[in-house]
Design a protein around this motif. Structure first.
Motif, PDB file in Angstrom:
ATOM      1  N   VAL A 124       0.887  -1.171   0.000  1.00 20.68           N
ATOM      2  CA  VAL A 124       0.000   0.000   0.000  1.00 20.68           C
ATOM      3  C   VAL A 124       0.920   1.214   0.000  1.00 20.68           C
ATOM      4  CG1 VAL A 124      -1.846   1.193   1.232  1.00 20.68           C
ATOM      5  CG2 VAL A 124      -1.753  -1.306   1.257  1.00 20.68           C
ATOM      6  N   ILE A 133      -5.868   3.491   7.612  1.00 22.05           N
ATOM      7  CA  ILE A 133      -5.417   2.196   7.102  1.00 22.05           C
ATOM      8  C   ILE A 133      -5.431   1.204   8.264  1.00 22.05           C
ATOM      9  CG2 ILE A 133      -3.524   0.907   6.056  1.00 22.05           C
ATOM     10  CD1 ILE A 133      -2.592   3.524   4.759  1.00 22.05           C
ATOM     11  N   ILE A 138       3.375  -0.907   4.130  1.00 23.32           N
ATOM     12  CA  ILE A 138       2.578   0.322   4.066  1.00 23.32           C
ATOM     13  C   ILE A 138       3.574   1.467   4.049  1.00 23.32           C
ATOM     14  CG2 ILE A 138       0.841   1.714   5.250  1.00 23.32           C
ATOM     15  CD1 ILE A 138      -0.184  -0.947   6.472  1.00 23.32           C
ATOM     16  N   ASN A 180       2.535   6.762   2.413  1.00 21.61           N
ATOM     17  CA  ASN A 180       1.162   7.231   2.306  1.00 21.61           C
ATOM     18  C   ASN A 180       0.992   8.527   3.095  1.00 21.61           C
ATOM     19  OD1 ASN A 180      -0.215   4.718   1.006  1.00 21.61           O
ATOM     20  ND2 ASN A 180       1.054   3.908   2.662  1.00 21.61           N
ATOM     21  N   ILE A 198      -2.913   4.824  11.093  1.00 17.48           N
ATOM     22  CA  ILE A 198      -2.538   3.487  10.637  1.00 17.48           C
ATOM     23  C   ILE A 198      -2.589   2.573  11.854  1.00 17.48           C
ATOM     24  CG2 ILE A 198      -0.760   2.056   9.588  1.00 17.48           C
ATOM     25  CD1 ILE A 198       0.284   4.554   8.171  1.00 17.48           C
ATOM     26  N   ILE A 200       5.800  -0.715   8.265  1.00 19.54           N
ATOM     27  CA  ILE A 200       5.131   0.579   8.120  1.00 19.54           C
ATOM     28  C   ILE A 200       6.234   1.626   8.113  1.00 19.54           C
ATOM     29  CG2 ILE A 200       3.536   2.218   9.176  1.00 19.54           C
ATOM     30  CD1 ILE A 200       3.278  -1.487   9.940  1.00 19.54           C
ATOM     31  N   ASN A 255       5.649   7.036   6.177  1.00 23.28           N
ATOM     32  CA  ASN A 255       4.317   7.600   5.984  1.00 23.28           C
ATOM     33  C   ASN A 255       4.210   8.946   6.695  1.00 23.28           C
ATOM     34  OD1 ASN A 255       2.781   5.137   4.757  1.00 23.28           O
ATOM     35  ND2 ASN A 255       3.882   4.300   6.514  1.00 23.28           N
TER      36      ASN A 255
END
Length: 353
Positions: free
Chosen positions: A243, A269, A279, A282, A297, A313, A316
């Motif tokens: 993502v 998310i 991820i 984003n 998230i 992750i 972001n």
């Protein structure tokens, strides 16, 4: 079709054939000996053109209104004239004959015979009881520049399918489930969901019980939840999904629980028990709610309590979310948070300052 989180869609029975119709379209050469263009005008039957087309043909729809419930079981391109080509429920639902009633266009194969190479583009599907564009047992299904709006369940979907391509679509106000959905496939073989806009849905993008999907450049705004990756506790789980570079903002609508789907609201998310997802990069802002999994998230166990594991992750921008920008309530210590620009996290220390 409301089996969003737990049960897999049952195998669809594919009938041997439909009754033939007299042709109502014009056929013209498409530059190749075996490929033709069938022009369908408003008030005429798309299904008739589909039934009479040969694999590889193009069904060209003029601007105007058409009856949906179109069943496709061979390699075709269905191309409209943009948002002015509108499919809505009509007098006959051909998808019902394949066991999937209530769809705008249904592309239906079987486990042993996938429908390959169907393209649907430049049209609107609206107000169908179930789903705007529905694919099951497909390979290389392309849905491009389609507006799916005000459908009862989903906007654009593929089940048990590989190498799909959903790009530059709009999924708006599809009431109960997801605007965009990929699910029920151990290896989707790089299905792409890119540069779409989803708003007003329960979920902008849902990946359930599926692996090897790439989602980037999507704008997921004003849903109950922007993105959900969910392991529904079936064998195979969910994971290996990227993502990347999505805008996920203000997904603050409130959706009540229905069937096995929990209440949703205020989450950007959400990873529900998945593993080996990435991820990355984003922009996740102003997603605010008061559910246990609300926030920017959020990593959370699966519905049956299996931990979210080995997810990455990183990088972001996660700001203005409540109760926290980042939440690791995954039930595992194997998830990694790297270089995220955020202000609040649970537990403390997940943000990069």
């Amino acid at each position: 079709m409301r089996r969003t989180f737990v049960a897999s869609l049952s195998t669809v029975t594919v009938l041997a054939g439909l009754a033939s119709f007299a042709p109502s379209s014009q056929a013209a050469p498409a530059g190749g000996k075996h490929h033709r263009v069938h022009v369908v005008r408003p008030g005429h039957s798309i299904q008739r053109a589909v039934d009479h087309a040969r694999p590889g043909d193009v069904i060209k729809l003029k601007a105007g209104h058409y009856d949906g419930g179109v069943l496709v079981r061979k390699r075709l391109t269905i191309r409209g004239a943009g948002n002015r080509t509108v499919l809505s429920p009509g007098r006959k639902d051909n998808c019902k004959k394949a066991g999937v009633p209530g769809m705008g266009i249904c592309v239906v194969g079987s486990p042993r015979h996938l429908v390959r190479g169907v393209t649907i583009k430049d049209l609107t599907v609206e107000r169908f009881k179930e789903t705007g564009i529905f694919g099951i047992y497909t390979d290389r299904l392309t849905v491009e520049r389609v507006l799916a709006k005000r459908n009862g369940e989903y906007g654009i979907t593929e089940f048990h399918s590989t190498r799909g391509r959903f790009v530059h679509n709009w999924a708006i106000d599809n009431r109960i489930d997801a605007g965009l959905y990929v699910g029920d496939i151990e290896n989707a073989r790089g299905t792409v969901v890119a540069n779409n806009h989803a708003s007003g849905n329960a979920i902008g993008l849902l990946v359930r019980h599926a692996r090897h999907i790439k989602a980037w450049g999507n704008e997921l705004v004003g849903n109950c939840t922007g993105v959900i990756l969910v392991d529904d506790d079936q064998k195979g789980g969910q994971g290996n999904t990227t993502v990347w570079k999505n805008k996920v903002s203000r997904n603050n609508r409130s959706c009540a629980q229905h069937e096995e789907v929990p209440p949703l609201g205020g989450t950007g998310i959400l990873v529900f028990g998945g593993d080996h997802n990435t991820i990355e990069k984003n922009v996740v802002t102003r997603n605010r709610g008061n559910l246990p999994y609300s926030g920017g998230i959020v990593l959370f166990p699966s519905p049956k309590g299996h931990p979210a594991r080995f997810n990455l992750i990183k990088f972001n921008l996660v700001r203005g979310n409540a109760p926290f920008d980042l939440v690791d309530n995954s039930g595992s210590r194997t998830n990694r948070f790297r270089g995220n620009n955020c202000a609040t996290s649970k537990p403390d220390g997940l943000c990069h300052h």
